[in-house]
Write a protein that holds these residues in place. Sequence first.
Motif, PDB file in Angstrom:
ATOM      1  N   ILE A 256       0.834  -1.197   0.000  1.00 37.25           N
ATOM      2  CA  ILE A 256       0.000   0.000   0.000  1.00 37.25           C
ATOM      3  C   ILE A 256       0.869   1.248   0.000  1.00 37.25           C
ATOM      4  O   ILE A 256       1.798   1.387   0.785  1.00 37.25           O
ATOM      5  CB  ILE A 256      -0.932   0.026   1.230  1.00 37.25           C
ATOM      6  CG1 ILE A 256      -1.828  -1.227   1.266  1.00 37.25           C
ATOM      7  CG2 ILE A 256      -1.791   1.284   1.230  1.00 37.25           C
ATOM      8  CD1 ILE A 256      -2.691  -1.322   2.502  1.00 37.25           C
ATOM      9  N   GLY A 257       0.545   2.156  -0.909  1.00 37.90           N
ATOM     10  CA  GLY A 257       1.145   3.482  -0.895  1.00 37.90           C
ATOM     11  C   GLY A 257       2.630   3.539  -1.190  1.00 37.90           C
ATOM     12  O   GLY A 257       3.293   4.511  -0.812  1.00 37.90           O
ATOM     13  N   LYS A 258       3.158   2.553  -1.898  1.00 36.56           N
ATOM     14  CA  LYS A 258       4.578   2.564  -2.247  1.00 36.56           C
ATOM     15  C   LYS A 258       4.743   3.219  -3.621  1.00 36.56           C
ATOM     16  O   LYS A 258       4.164   2.772  -4.601  1.00 36.56           O
ATOM     17  CB  LYS A 258       5.144   1.150  -2.258  1.00 36.56           C
ATOM     18  CG  LYS A 258       5.119   0.466  -0.896  1.00 36.56           C
ATOM     19  CD  LYS A 258       6.014   1.203   0.102  1.00 36.56           C
ATOM     20  CE  LYS A 258       6.032   0.518   1.456  1.00 36.56           C
ATOM     21  NZ  LYS A 258       6.899   1.241   2.427  1.00 36.56           N
ATOM     22  N   ARG A 259       5.569   4.247  -3.676  1.00 38.10           N
ATOM     23  CA  ARG A 259       5.678   5.027  -4.896  1.00 38.10           C
ATOM     24  C   ARG A 259       7.132   5.253  -5.265  1.00 38.10           C
ATOM     25  O   ARG A 259       7.875   5.881  -4.523  1.00 38.10           O
ATOM     26  CB  ARG A 259       4.956   6.364  -4.738  1.00 38.10           C
ATOM     27  CG  ARG A 259       3.513   6.172  -4.314  1.00 38.10           C
ATOM     28  CD  ARG A 259       2.664   7.398  -4.518  1.00 38.10           C
ATOM     29  NE  ARG A 259       1.263   7.057  -4.237  1.00 38.10           N
ATOM     30  CZ  ARG A 259       0.227   7.785  -4.609  1.00 38.10           C
ATOM     31  NH1 ARG A 259       0.434   8.885  -5.304  1.00 38.10           N
ATOM     32  NH2 ARG A 259      -0.995   7.412  -4.313  1.00 38.10           N
ATOM     33  N   GLY A 260       7.501   4.696  -6.411  1.00 43.45           N
ATOM     34  CA  GLY A 260       8.794   5.006  -6.958  1.00 43.45           C
ATOM     35  C   GLY A 260       8.678   6.184  -7.899  1.00 43.45           C
ATOM     36  O   GLY A 260       7.777   7.017  -7.772  1.00 43.45           O
ATOM     37  N   SER A 261       9.571   6.264  -8.850  1.00 43.01           N
ATOM     38  CA  SER A 261       9.528   7.306  -9.863  1.00 43.01           C
ATOM     39  C   SER A 261      10.081   6.725 -11.154  1.00 43.01           C
ATOM     40  O   SER A 261      10.593   5.602 -11.174  1.00 43.01           O
ATOM     41  CB  SER A 261      10.345   8.522  -9.435  1.00 43.01           C
ATOM     42  OG  SER A 261      11.727   8.191  -9.376  1.00 43.01           O
ATOM     43  N   GLU A 262       9.999   7.487 -12.228  1.00 42.37           N
ATOM     44  CA  GLU A 262      10.547   6.986 -13.482  1.00 42.37           C
ATOM     45  C   GLU A 262      12.044   6.737 -13.363  1.00 42.37           C
ATOM     46  O   GLU A 262      12.567   5.776 -13.921  1.00 42.37           O
ATOM     47  CB  GLU A 262      10.259   7.969 -14.610  1.00 42.37           C
ATOM     48  CG  GLU A 262      10.691   7.459 -15.973  1.00 42.37           C
ATOM     49  CD  GLU A 262      10.214   8.330 -17.109  1.00 42.37           C
ATOM     50  OE1 GLU A 262      10.546   8.016 -18.275  1.00 42.37           O
ATOM     51  OE2 GLU A 262       9.507   9.329 -16.858  1.00 42.37           O
ATOM     52  N   ASP A 263      12.744   7.585 -12.624  1.00 44.45           N
ATOM     53  CA  ASP A 263      14.183   7.399 -12.436  1.00 44.45           C
ATOM     54  C   ASP A 263      14.506   6.355 -11.370  1.00 44.45           C
ATOM     55  O   ASP A 263      15.539   5.682 -11.444  1.00 44.45           O
ATOM     56  CB  ASP A 263      14.832   8.732 -12.047  1.00 44.45           C
ATOM     57  CG  ASP A 263      14.772   9.749 -13.172  1.00 44.45           C
ATOM     58  OD1 ASP A 263      14.765   9.328 -14.344  1.00 44.45           O
ATOM     59  OD2 ASP A 263      14.705  10.964 -12.871  1.00 44.45           O
ATOM     60  N   CYS A 264      13.637   6.220 -10.404  1.00 44.52           N
ATOM     61  CA  CYS A 264      13.889   5.300  -9.287  1.00 44.52           C
ATOM     62  C   CYS A 264      12.656   4.431  -9.034  1.00 44.52           C
ATOM     63  O   CYS A 264      11.942   4.614  -8.031  1.00 44.52           O
ATOM     64  CB  CYS A 264      14.253   6.076  -8.018  1.00 44.52           C
ATOM     65  SG  CYS A 264      15.761   7.046  -8.140  1.00 44.52           S
ATOM     66  N   PRO A 265      12.357   3.482  -9.920  1.00 45.38           N
ATOM     67  CA  PRO A 265      11.185   2.629  -9.714  1.00 45.38           C
ATOM     68  C   PRO A 265      11.431   1.609  -8.596  1.00 45.38           C
ATOM     69  O   PRO A 265      12.575   1.315  -8.244  1.00 45.38           O
ATOM     70  CB  PRO A 265      11.031   1.940 -11.064  1.00 45.38           C
ATOM     71  CG  PRO A 265      12.435   1.844 -11.584  1.00 45.38           C
ATOM     72  CD  PRO A 265      13.106   3.120 -11.143  1.00 45.38           C
ATOM     73  N   ILE A 266      10.356   1.087  -8.091  1.00 46.14           N
ATOM     74  CA  ILE A 266      10.430  -0.035  -7.148  1.00 46.14           C
ATOM     75  C   ILE A 266      10.418  -1.326  -7.956  1.00 46.14           C
ATOM     76  O   ILE A 266       9.623  -1.478  -8.879  1.00 46.14           O
ATOM     77  CB  ILE A 266       9.241   0.013  -6.167  1.00 46.14           C
ATOM     78  CG1 ILE A 266       9.338   1.258  -5.273  1.00 46.14           C
ATOM     79  CG2 ILE A 266       9.178  -1.257  -5.323  1.00 46.14           C
ATOM     80  CD1 ILE A 266       8.098   1.523  -4.462  1.00 46.14           C
TER      81      ILE A 266
END
Length: 537
Positions: free
Chosen positions: A39-49
């Motif tokens: 729940i609520g885990k958010r990466g980014s385009e540069d730093c994905p999970i």
Amino acid sequence: MKAQIKVNAEDIHRKLNRLGPGGELYLKKGRYPDPITIIGKRGSEDCPIYITGPGAIFGSDMDFDAYRETANKLAAAHQKGGSFPGIYFMADNAALTLRDCQWVIIDELVFRNCWPTAIYLDNCQHIFIRRVDFRGGCIAIGAAGPYTRHLLIEKCNWVQDTKSHGEDDILSIRDNGYVRADLSLGDCRLWSDIPWKQVHGSGDEDGPVDPVGDARAYDGDFFRAWTIAGYVIIRDNVIIDAFNGVHFFNQASESTKEAFARNVLIEDNWFVRIKDNAVEPENFAWNWTIRRNQFVDCYMPFSFEMQRSGYFYVYGNLGWNVHIPGPEDDKHAKGVLFKFPETHIADGPHYVFNNTWLLRAPIAKKKRFAKLEHRNNLIGYATDADKFKWEACSPFGSGWSFDSYPLTELDDLIRFEEGCFTRSWGSLGIVFDGDVISHRDFPDRLRQAHYDIGKNARYADVQFQDQTIGLPSGLKITKAPAAIAFSIELPDKSRSLFAPSNYCVGAWQETGRIDAFDPSFAVIWPTPARYSEGDQS
């Protein structure tokens, strides 16, 4: 990149708190029987999970036979409450749930016997699911939430009915590019032995759910979406011995429905022995491209029973409709290439062009579909198939006749379209032109019955190089007839003439499978560098 977090079934829930942008969750080899919710885990385009674990297996030892009666009882209870008898209402009971997550890559996991659902996405964006193996289960991937968008699902495999030779087909498709046509369909339980109504009977003429004998656990899909925004790419997946393939619902209100089920690309997939529908957008949908897929013994490759839709591009697909699903007395076995609704509003055109089919069923056998342009398709017939009948595969069904035809639009709608495909082509904007079809009714006999088939459509004795089912190169022909150039309208209302060099009918061209244009939303698809790097492995 953050350090790798290694977990097992005992400590995964505790260690999930450490997962953040750029982090990797590595699942150690072993079974993961308990549901996992992120729940609520958010990466980014540069730093994905990144979530992976080639030796990790989600699910249980409860196979279809063990879960069958439970699913039937749940469906029966749902039916008694006045709803359609299925277990869709509990699809959020999943082995792996992502809720309010962004920029997550799920790679090389295995899901076995996850009832009803393997992966469930709720209000998620920029999710990448790649090289995941699914076996059993009702729904492989479910997606819900009005803000769910940008989902890329590729290189996954699903065998829903594991009492089949689906595993052998997957190995052959991945290694050789064709199915195992030498294996017996009698080995495939869902396709050959289970009646359609035991899975999806509505309870009307089909009667109530049989808590013991039905098979409601199979009434699911590889990908099912409930009123999501869209932006979905489904690419290079193998879906075998399943009830449905890709299935979208859009149940939004009248004022908001145009915001959902938009921008979908379904390409380079294999749909093999699909008992019901391979591709099924319901209610409302816009801007879909369905290209270069293989449909092998699918009861209905395309169920387009939408109330309203527009800007569909269906091209470069290959299909073999040779075998009839069992058992012998099943009333839902004849099939059709396109299933259409009683009424339909078109916000834009629907192009079906340069596909190649080996059929034993009609193209469309009843009802109507507005702004349908069926052009430059190549269709031959499986005359060597068991119990083949020319009458049963007439392009527009067997219900039309020379002596009985509608005199008015209203007459057409009310009296005729329950038994044969509409003849109101002028008012609906339907075009069939440039097709080469080797059925004796096409085009002259159908023209005499007031089907306004274009002047460039023609009959030919289509002889494929090799009619072996599921062999793509076999659906080539020697010296394919020339195709007719035509204008294509895009969702932004721009138009261009589609006229490739050495353009011929069918999916196969001199340089390979037909190519047209990439949807603009797919061209600028945001993709993490790590995902692209992993795609090379």
